[in-house]
Scaffold this motif. Structure first.
Motif, short mmCIF file in Angstrom:
data_model
loop_
_atom_site.label_atom_id
_atom_site.label_comp_id
_atom_site.label_asym_id
_atom_site.label_seq_id
_atom_site.Cartn_x
_atom_site.Cartn_y
_atom_site.Cartn_z
N SER A 58 -14.60 -6.42 0.78
CA SER A 58 -13.51 -7.37 -0.35
C SER A 58 -12.16 -6.97 0.07
O SER A 58 -11.43 -8.73 -0.46
N THR A 59 -11.62 -6.21 -0.79
CA THR A 59 -10.03 -5.74 -0.81
C THR A 59 -9.68 -6.06 0.33
O THR A 59 -8.62 -6.79 0.26
N LEU A 60 -9.90 -5.76 1.54
CA LEU A 60 -9.59 -5.87 2.85
C LEU A 60 -9.57 -7.41 2.93
O LEU A 60 -8.50 -7.48 3.76
N ASP A 61 -10.40 -8.15 2.74
CA ASP A 61 -10.57 -9.63 3.58
C ASP A 61 -9.81 -10.22 2.68
O ASP A 61 -9.31 -11.39 3.39
N ALA A 62 -9.39 -9.94 1.41
CA ALA A 62 -8.60 -10.56 0.67
C ALA A 62 -6.99 -10.52 0.92
O ALA A 62 -5.93 -11.13 0.78
N GLN A 63 -6.58 -9.16 1.91
CA GLN A 63 -5.59 -9.43 2.62
C GLN A 63 -5.29 -10.22 4.17
O GLN A 63 -4.51 -10.88 3.97
N LEU A 64 -6.48 -10.20 4.89
CA LEU A 64 -6.17 -10.79 5.84
C LEU A 64 -7.22 -12.46 5.61
O LEU A 64 -6.44 -13.09 7.07
N LEU A 65 -7.33 -12.75 4.88
CA LEU A 65 -7.68 -13.91 4.35
C LEU A 65 -7.68 -14.70 3.08
O LEU A 65 -7.61 -13.77 2.28
#
Length: 536
Positions: A58-65
């Protein structure tokens, strides 16, 4: 989500001088180095927002999307792709207005249709998302019928009025819809890319996102590297250029690498916070984190027969010496938990159950009596296996619980495995007692209580209780949802599908030249686009 990995420091970025977005505070001089390096405890299961079910992804997706809304460092909702919204008088229809300048990393415009596709994909049984239930708890019209295969995804209550207007229709009005549309499962994805690459669409070179960063490198079990996305609509206000996440399973090794300057944010290994706070007072930080740690009991068809007896579950919970775990093992400001929902949730007051005021000797005596009533004793010992993911902190707590239960005459076997393997086992119901943690998806008590709904596919212990389901359903339209929440907590306390152990804090080490990290957000959500480094 949220699953969480204790001492995963990058999820605990709470400290530093307050700064909104990447606006450089007066007097701050930017450093020449604007790169960021952090630690991941384990490999990422997936970067697909509709398939993700843990905090790390979730934290990574918050940077990418980027979704309709995001959060500022203080936890307040701020516009993302949406610039605003209208709501109908009956509060059943939300109309979101999307910014025309929002683009995908390949230059294509972000449209309302991208959200429609992502949300339909989330609930489509063919996707087999563990988080499909999220739209049902959002009360999106026909979400549950689609999940159950009783209606096609096209019947979901979401439609593109035009490219920049998204309409969401609910079955029931809820007061916390907006925080929910900031969460990972609702992030948009580009249909053409997903259909072109299939399961490989999240690989470097394939993944197209609309967030502030793009995926440049993903070496499984080693590291992920993100780089600034020049097509991001607010790229002009982004300062951090590269974000590197290094997979380091061992907390002590990660600490060594932090102290050597390899990491900008490092973990505080279990039990070392007080020492590190004394040695590095400007870098060691502890703040509330809306997560609850516990041991999940498998009461489903694959679970052991013994755990289907509520007296056994109650006894096992009573025997866990939470004070020893919090004061002697963790030592990071955590609080003992005798209930499920984190005490820091907005507008919520944690229930005060009698066990919290008993001595451990009294709890143990009651636990032994319950096990005896259930038919277990020297002539018929209870045997159980505790599963946990590889981490020194999880191991220390599992060993402690093993000893607590041994005092009851319970024979406990411990088994540890990598995170991805553990999650797979949980999903298949292949465990007896599982180390578990849930972190808030949004700042409202329902984010914890929804977990134990019988139709929640993330409810790995398969707890099902009709009275509980009814209470949570009633809470959505209640004048005071806390009335139902208190009763729901009482059901969990009586039925004990999980033994809550402690309420989290975020303990971490952060280099003193970093600014723009969250300081008041109990969800600990953060975005690298809000961060910058100052000259030393």
């Amino acid at each position: 989500m949220k699953w969480t990995l204790i001492c995963t420091a990058w999820a605990a970025l709470a400290m530093a001088t307050p700064s909104l977005a990447a606006t450089v505070a007066e007097g701050d001089k930017l450093a020449q180095n604007q790169d960021l390096t952090l630690r991941l405890l384990d490999s990422i299961k997936t970067l697909d927002p509709q398939l993700n079910s843990d905090t790390d992804g979730s934290t990574l997706d918050a940077q990418l999307l980027e979704g309709l809304y995001t959060q500022a460092p203080d936890g307040k909702l701020v516009p993302g792709v949406a610039t605003g919204y209208d709501v109908s008088p009956d509060k059943l229809t939300y109309t979101f207005h999307l910014r025309p300048e929002a683009k995908w990393s390949n230059g294509e415009p972000v449209t309302a249709g991208d959200f429609v596709y992502a949300w339909q994909r989330l609930v489509d049984p063919k996707t087999a998302s563990e988080y499909s239930w999220f739209l049902a708890t959002m009360k999106v019209k026909n979400a549950q019928a689609v999940i159950d295969g009783k209606a096609p995804p096209s019947d979901l209550g979401v439609r593109a009025v035009d490219d920049h207007t998204l309409e969401v229709t609910l079955d029931t009005p809820i007061s916390y819809l907006l925080p929910m549309v900031a969460h990972t499962p609702t992030l948009p994805v580009l249909k053409s890319v997903v259909e072109k690459y299939g399961d490989a669409w999240t690989q470097p070179g394939n993944m197209v996102g609309n967030g502030a960063y793009v995926l440049k490198e993903h070496q499984m079990g080693q590291q992920l590297v993100l780089a600034r996305n020049p097509a991001y609509w607010d790229n002009a206000h982004t300062i951090i250029n590269t974000v590197t996440f290094k997979v380091i399973n061992d907390g002590n090794q990660a600490l060594t690498r932090y102290l050597a300057g390899e990491l900008d944010v490092g973990p505080v290994p279990t039990g070392q916070f007080l020492r590190l706070q004394k040695e590095h007072p400007e870098e060691a930080h502890s703040t509330p984190n809306a997560c609850t740690y516990g041991y999940l009991f498998n009461v489903g068809p694959n679970g052991p027969a013994a755990l289907k007896d509520v007296r056994v579950r109650q006894a096992l919970s009573l025997a866990v010496n939470r004070d020893v775990i919090v004061k002697n093992i963790l030592q990071g400001g955590q609080k003992p938990a005798y209930s499920w929902t984190h005490w820091a949730m907005a507008g919520f007051k944690a229930p005060d159950f009698p066990e919290a005021h008993m001595t451990q000797a009294e709890r143990d005596a009651k636990a032994k009596a319950l096990l005896k009533e259930a038919g277990f004793g020297p002539d018929k010992p209870l045997k159980l296996t505790i599963s946990y993911n590889t981490d020194e902190g999880h191991k220390k707590m599992a060993v402690a619980v093993q000893q607590f239960w041994k005092a009851l005459g319970v024979d406990v076997t411990l088994e540890n495995m990598e995170w991805k393997v553990l999650i797979d086992r949980y999903g298949k119901g292949q465990f007896e007692v599982g180390r578990y943690a849930w972190c808030a998806d949004y700042d409202e008590a329902s984010t914890f209580l929804n977990y134990f709904l019988s139709n929640n596919t993330s409810n790995y212990g398969k707890f099902a209780n009709a009275d509980y389901d009814k209470l949570i359903q009633e809470s959505a339209t209640s004048g005071d949802a806390n009335v139902q929440y208190d009763k729901a907590e009482a059901v969990l306390h009586e039925q004990m599908p999980v033994a809550p152990v402690y309420f989290y804090t975020s303990v971490s080490l952060v280099k003193p030249d970093i600014r723009g990290l969250p300081v008041q957000n109990v969800l600990n959500n953060w975005y690298a686009r809000n961060v910058y480094r100052v000259a030393k």
